[in-house]
Write an enzyme that holds these catalytic residues in place. Structure first.
Site, PDB file in Angstrom:
ATOM      1  N   ASP A   1       1.417  -6.454   3.205  1.00 34.83           N
ATOM      2  CA  ASP A   1       2.714  -6.836   3.758  1.00 34.83           C
ATOM      3  C   ASP A   1       3.457  -5.613   4.267  1.00 34.83           C
ATOM      4  O   ASP A   1       4.093  -5.651   5.321  1.00 34.83           O
ATOM      5  CB  ASP A   1       3.555  -7.550   2.700  1.00 34.83           C
ATOM      6  CG  ASP A   1       3.050  -8.956   2.412  1.00 34.83           C
ATOM      7  OD1 ASP A   1       2.147  -9.420   3.134  1.00 34.83           O
ATOM      8  OD2 ASP A   1       3.557  -9.597   1.463  1.00 34.83           O
ATOM      9  N   GLU A   2       3.404  -4.531   3.496  1.00 33.63           N
ATOM     10  CA  GLU A   2       3.997  -3.264   3.922  1.00 33.63           C
ATOM     11  C   GLU A   2       3.102  -2.117   3.463  1.00 33.63           C
ATOM     12  O   GLU A   2       2.445  -2.209   2.424  1.00 33.63           O
ATOM     13  CB  GLU A   2       5.398  -3.079   3.329  1.00 33.63           C
ATOM     14  CG  GLU A   2       6.430  -4.051   3.876  1.00 33.63           C
ATOM     15  CD  GLU A   2       7.817  -3.799   3.308  1.00 33.63           C
ATOM     16  OE1 GLU A   2       8.770  -3.852   4.078  1.00 33.63           O
ATOM     17  OE2 GLU A   2       7.919  -3.553   2.093  1.00 33.63           O
ATOM     18  N   THR A   3       3.099  -1.050   4.260  1.00 33.31           N
ATOM     19  CA  THR A   3       2.408   0.183   3.900  1.00 33.31           C
ATOM     20  C   THR A   3       3.418   1.318   3.952  1.00 33.31           C
ATOM     21  O   THR A   3       4.104   1.505   4.962  1.00 33.31           O
ATOM     22  CB  THR A   3       1.240   0.480   4.848  1.00 33.31           C
ATOM     23  OG1 THR A   3       0.295  -0.598   4.793  1.00 33.31           O
ATOM     24  CG2 THR A   3       0.539   1.778   4.463  1.00 33.31           C
TER      25      THR A   3
ATOM     26  N   SER B   1      10.060  -2.395  -0.408  1.00 30.47           N
ATOM     27  CA  SER B   1       8.938  -1.560  -0.847  1.00 30.47           C
ATOM     28  C   SER B   1       9.369  -0.421  -1.763  1.00 30.47           C
ATOM     29  O   SER B   1       8.522   0.203  -2.417  1.00 30.47           O
ATOM     30  CB  SER B   1       8.228  -0.972   0.374  1.00 30.47           C
ATOM     31  OG  SER B   1       9.145  -0.237   1.178  1.00 30.47           O
TER      32      SER B   1
ATOM     33  N   ALA C   1       0.856  -1.188   0.000  1.00 26.63           N
ATOM     34  CA  ALA C   1       0.000   0.000   0.000  1.00 26.63           C
ATOM     35  C   ALA C   1       0.891   1.236   0.000  1.00 26.63           C
ATOM     36  O   ALA C   1       1.827   1.333   0.804  1.00 26.63           O
ATOM     37  CB  ALA C   1      -0.905   0.004   1.227  1.00 26.63           C
TER      38      ALA C   1
END
Length: 285
Positions: free
Chosen positions: A45-47, A77, A22
């Site tokens: 999984d990651e923002t 990311s 995200a």
């Protein structure tokens, strides 16, 4: 206020592929608790929250949140974030420099894909194979040619080469991994003729049961290939990952052992899966 966001599949070969990320744009009005709450809502999984840089060398700054809290790295990311920024017109194609904490990471990016380059990894460490095999439910007959190593350009991943048939037979055991102090195990089969690794990454130490794609471990495989012995001074290869999770991914990589320190690259696509706006109360800090 309404903040634009998008969901992307980092290294995805199409929609619903790769590692879910995200990206929240224009996030300078948010405080830490806002970011934690939004990341928990996304459950990706990651923002990543994109902010103005605080050093002149950087094109953008990020804060990265996982299910465990804030991450100081922002490596994996960075590919999806760079593509999203170029695709949205916030940055031009070409060189971009991400700031995450006190770390700067340079990428080449356009509206479809991005590439990370890393140079001069720390020395790889030889590992005993038995604990890794037990951690993923395999035995010695499943091993393939090549060393079992801890390697990487930052965090060192635990690399276990296995026969192709063993990939589907893997049964990770988080209890064994905790006992053996293994935050991760990267299980892969290397096809030298096709210059392709079929791989799975289990990383409960990073709150990821299985990761469909990971940039850092793609760089680590370059170190493994160099330790194994490169057929060419510069090798181009790919990693196929994520199929077992229904999120197929392809990582496009190189490792170069020419003049100077060892250099590796990892890159790929980051297709957009969803875009919209987040309603955030005005004045939040």
């Amino acid at each position: 206020m309404t903040l634009p966001f998008e969901m992307v599949g980092v290294f995805g070969v199409g929609r619903n592929g790769g590692s879910p990320l995200a990206v929240v744009h224009d996030a300078e009005g948010l405080g830490t608790e806002d970011m934690r709450r939004i990341a928990a809502w996304f459950r990706a999984d990651e923002t990543v929250f994109v902010l103005p840089p605080t050093v002149p060398e950087a094109t953008h700054r990020v804060r990265v949140f996982t299910r465990r809290g804030e991450s100081p790295f922002g490596g994996h990311s960075a590919v999806g974030t760079a593509v999203a920024l170029v695709r949205s017109g916030r940055l031009p194609s070409g060189k971009v420099v991400q700031q995450c904490g006190d770390k700067l990471l340079e990428l080449g990016a356009d509206s479809e894909r991005a590439v990370i380059t890393a140079t001069a990894p720390p020395p790889a460490r030889a590992l005993e194979t038995a604990p890794l095999l037990e951690a993923v439910g395999l035995d010695a007959d499943d091993l393939d040619d090549g060393p079992t190593l801890a390697a990487g350009f930052g965090p060192q991943f635990h690399l276990l080469p296995v026969r192709e048939e063993a990939i589907a037979a893997v049964r990770p055991d988080p209890e064994v991994m905790r006992r053996e102090e293994l935050p991760d195990v990267f299980v892969f089969h290397w096809d030298a003729a096709g210059r392709t690794a079929r791989a799975r990454l289990f990383a409960p130490g990073y709150a990821i049961a299985e990761d469909p794609a990971c940039a850092s471990v793609g760089l680590a495989l370059g170190v493994w290939l160099h330790a194994r012995g490169l057929e060419d001074e510069r090798l181009t290869f790919r990693i196929e990952q994520g199929s077992e999770l229904g999120r197929p991914a392809v990582l496009e990589c190189t490792v170069d052992a020419g003049n100077g320190p060892l250099t590796a690259t990892v890159g790929g696509r980051a297709p957009q899966e969803l875009a919209g706006g987040l309603a955030v109360p005005a004045g939040r800090k």
